[in-house]
Design a protein around this motif. Structure first.
Motif, mmCIF file in Angstrom:
data_model
loop_
_atom_site.group_PDB
_atom_site.id
_atom_site.type_symbol
_atom_site.label_atom_id
_atom_site.label_comp_id
_atom_site.label_asym_id
_atom_site.label_seq_id
_atom_site.Cartn_x
_atom_site.Cartn_y
_atom_site.Cartn_z
ATOM 1 N N ILE A 48 0.824 -1.208 0.000
ATOM 2 C CA ILE A 48 0.000 0.000 0.000
ATOM 3 C C ILE A 48 0.859 1.260 0.000
ATOM 4 O O ILE A 48 0.604 2.207 -0.753
ATOM 5 C CB ILE A 48 -0.950 0.003 1.222
ATOM 6 N N SER A 175 -6.353 -4.875 2.134
ATOM 7 C CA SER A 175 -6.039 -5.228 0.754
ATOM 8 C C SER A 175 -7.201 -4.902 -0.178
ATOM 9 O O SER A 175 -7.012 -4.315 -1.246
ATOM 10 C CB SER A 175 -5.680 -6.713 0.662
ATOM 11 N N GLN A 178 -7.846 -0.895 -0.156
ATOM 12 C CA GLN A 178 -6.764 -0.049 -0.662
ATOM 13 C C GLN A 178 -6.203 -0.506 -2.008
ATOM 14 O O GLN A 178 -5.814 0.320 -2.826
ATOM 15 C CB GLN A 178 -5.625 0.008 0.369
ATOM 16 N N LEU A 179 -6.164 -1.822 -2.231
ATOM 17 C CA LEU A 179 -5.575 -2.352 -3.467
ATOM 18 C C LEU A 179 -6.612 -2.951 -4.398
ATOM 19 O O LEU A 179 -6.292 -3.291 -5.544
ATOM 20 C CB LEU A 179 -4.519 -3.413 -3.131
#
Length: 218
Positions: A48, A175, A178-179
């Protein structure tokens, strides 16, 4: 028996335990089916933030130390702030054991990946049992599990399972949010979240008394 005695026995067992843990960490990475719970938060934090895994590990471990303070309050021993030094030693062991696991076949078939994952659980659980029983100082993540055990009265192995599962869930949330995918967490991570605690429990039932007799006996 004073816990300050028998350093000549306790320190080698402590360091062996830490080194076994790092072999487990590298095997979980090598398996490719999910990193071990102990590494999920630093791993996702590095993805991140685009910062190094080493820096993120230090930051996450610092949060774990703060968490111990919150859980234990007045019972927290300030010498445990030295856990940051252990993080540096742990990092060096990771590099050393990584050179050893690099000799194993890379990108293997799934059955071999699964074997790597199972072996990582054994190494992690056995290593944690050894270094915790040596009673010198816990790594930050295991320090949280020990703090929970002290406050709740539950076995450390049970608290380890609870803590690892919590870390995995938090990693998945970070995860996805943010991703927009799930990175570093797969079936191997989930199995390890339970398996490491079960491995610790296996050794607790069979080897705690003999090992303590060796470490702290006359």
């Amino acid at each position: 028996m004073s816990a300050s005695k028998h350093w000549e026995r306790r320190i080698p067992i402590y360091l062996i335990g830490m080194f076994l843990m790092t072999i487990g960490v590298n095997l979980s990475v090598l398996s490719g089916i999910g990193v071990s719970p102990i590494d999920t938060l630093p791993y996702i934090a590095s993805l991140i933030s685009q910062k190094s895994l080493g820096l993120c590990t230090t930051l996450v471990f610092s949060v774990y130390i703060l968490l111990q303070i919150v859980i234990l309050r007045r019972r927290f021993q300030w010498k445990n702030l030295l856990q940051i030094v252990l993080s540096i030693i742990f990092g060096w062991f990771v590099s050393l054991s990584g050179a050893l696991t690099a000799l194993l076949p890379q990108h293997p078939s799934y059955p071999i990946q699964f074997i790597y994952m199972l072996c990582s659980i054994v190494f992690l659980g056995s290593g944690i049992f050894l270094y915790v029983t040596a009673d010198i100082m816990s790594m930050p993540a295991d320090g949280v599990a020990l703090a929970l055990a002290e406050v709740s009265g539950k076995p450390m192995s049970s608290c380890k399972i609870i803590f690892d599962c919590t870390v995995v869930v938090l990693t998945v949330i970070l995860s996805v949010t943010q991703l927009h995918n799930i990175s570093g967490v797969r079936e191997g991570t989930l199995i390890a979240a339970f398996g490491v605690g079960m491995c610790i429990r296996f050794w607790e039932k069979r080897m705690t008394q003999p090992l303590k007799a060796f470490l702290f006996g006359k």
